[in-house]
Design a protein around this motif. Structure first.
Motif, mmCIF file in Angstrom:
data_model
loop_
_atom_site.group_PDB
_atom_site.id
_atom_site.type_symbol
_atom_site.label_atom_id
_atom_site.label_comp_id
_atom_site.label_asym_id
_atom_site.label_seq_id
_atom_site.Cartn_x
_atom_site.Cartn_y
_atom_site.Cartn_z
ATOM 1 N N UNK A 202 0.833 -1.197 0.000
ATOM 2 C CA UNK A 202 0.000 0.000 0.000
ATOM 3 C C UNK A 202 0.870 1.250 0.000
ATOM 4 N N UNK A 203 1.829 1.305 0.895
ATOM 5 C CA UNK A 203 2.661 2.493 1.017
ATOM 6 C C UNK A 203 3.507 2.718 -0.232
ATOM 7 N N UNK A 204 4.055 1.663 -0.802
ATOM 8 C CA UNK A 204 4.817 1.800 -2.042
ATOM 9 C C UNK A 204 3.939 2.356 -3.162
ATOM 10 N N UNK A 205 2.694 1.901 -3.225
ATOM 11 C CA UNK A 205 1.780 2.370 -4.274
ATOM 12 C C UNK A 205 1.565 3.874 -4.188
ATOM 13 N N UNK A 206 1.250 4.360 -2.999
ATOM 14 C CA UNK A 206 0.998 5.794 -2.835
ATOM 15 C C UNK A 206 2.275 6.600 -3.036
#
Length: 370
Positions: A202-206
């Motif tokens: 999730x964090x990598x995506x954002x």
């Protein structure tokens, strides 16, 4: 209660386009109720779960507002951050909404240079360098991204000037977060495949979304390289084991969503062919059962419905016509979103302080905005 807070609580209006409705059909009451959640809660200081590490007795008298003058509300720091993101998103997409002045006033109060310097300096405190790594980091970058988008896209001169100032101030913290990301990435040996805050995909995506919008090629390439390193070899993931009791992310769907940002479509289709199992897909398409909406952790499963909706929608949109998962995930995404909307307004403060942001982001992904 101050005058600004009273103004916010009285703000009414704004329609929500439901994914299953025509573009002209308004469901005014739903978004009216959604938007009141962050407008109220960004000023609600207690109850509060600060996540603060007390180094010595000098910390004992510090209130949430003293620790975090911008993001003290909404029970915890990250919820305050993504509540500000939601308000920025609806202000950009609906600049004439009745809550316009209330949102502007709240941002003028919270997103000041002084407040953001204080927020940034918090990360320099002893034992605070890993604070909100990486969930809060992700939402802070999404807030910065949204404010820059507002400044670039709005034709409203007043709003453009406001957005530029807010973005400039928030970037005091965003710059620090990006530097922390760049230092952290080389040390990441393993992914974090969990269904709660520290989910890495999730964090990598954002972070990739932010890097692309801001034109930070070095950051973007470092994020992509890490995503490929950690997830390119993933095969036959056990999605049939999901969810855990308090998940608001699907670990397997989050990785599949991340890789839409990382792999060209043809490579992505080949990777996806061996990623899910039939049993896992069937399990992911089931609606999460939420036994107690008043329980602060069980209510996470309402958020799971929304995150399943937005990951399935992005995956479906990225797949080519004729792919068997395109229609299946598209249909499942709409069902998950509607399932969440059937529960959100009964979630009490355990859900009230954060779920509106998830509902709004899921809605926007379903509409193709993200």
């Amino acid at each position: 209660m101050n005058k600004l807070h009273k103004t916010i609580l009285c703000a009414l209006g704004l329609g929500l386009y439901l994914p299953s409705a025509s573009a002209q059909e308004l469901a005014t009451s739903e978004l009216q109720r959604l938007i009141q959640m962050p407008l109220k809660n960004i000023f609600v200081e207690y109850p509060n779960k600060p996540g603060h590490t007390y180094v010595d007795s000098t910390d004992l008298g510090l209130s949430p507002r003293e620790l975090h003058p911008a993001f003290y509300g909404c029970f915890d720091w990250h919820s305050a951050v993504h509540s500000h993101w939601m308000l920025a998103e609806v202000l950009r997409s609906h600049p004439d909404l009745p809550e316009r002045e209330a949102i502007i006033a709240s941002f003028d109060q919270h997103l000041t240079e002084e407040n953001m310097r204080s927020e940034a300096s918090y990360f320099d405190r002893k034992l605070a360098s890993t604070f909100e790594r990486t969930y809060g980091w992700a939402w802070l970058l999404k807030l910065s991204e949204e404010l820059h988008r507002m400044a670039a896209e709005t034709g409203d001169t007043v709003l453009q000037q406001k957005a530029l100032l807010w973005a400039q101030n928030v970037d005091i913290l965003a710059t620090k977060i990006v530097a922390k990301w760049k230092a952290y990435l080389p040390k990441l040996t393993y992914s974090n495949r969990v269904g709660t805050h520290s989910n890495l995909a999730f964090a990598l995506s954002f972070a990739i979304d932010y890097a692309r919008q801001r034109g930070d090629k070095d950051f973007e390439q470092a994020l992509i390289a890490k995503a490929r390193e950690l997830h390119l070899a993933d095969k036959r993931v056990p999605a049939e084991w999901e969810p855990n009791a308090t998940d608001f992310f699907s670990p397997t769907l989050m990785v599949a969503d991340l890789m839409t940002r990382v792999l060209p479509q043809r490579e992505y289709v080949a990777w996806l062919r061996t990623y899910f199992t039939p049993a896992g897909i069937a399990r992911l398409c089931q609606l999460p059962q939420v036994s107690d909406l008043s329980d602060y952790t069980i209510v996470h499963l309402v958020g799971l419905a929304y995150t399943r909706a937005w990951t399935m929608a992005r995956i479906a949109r990225y797949l080519p016509q004729g792919h068997p998962l395109k229609e299946r995930f598209g249909k499942a995404a709409r069902a998950q979103y509607q399932h969440g909307m059937g529960m959100i307004f009964r979630s009490n403060y355990g859900g009230d302080h954060w779920l509106a942001s998830f509902a709004r982001y899921a809605y926007e992904v379903l509409q193709g905005a993200y």
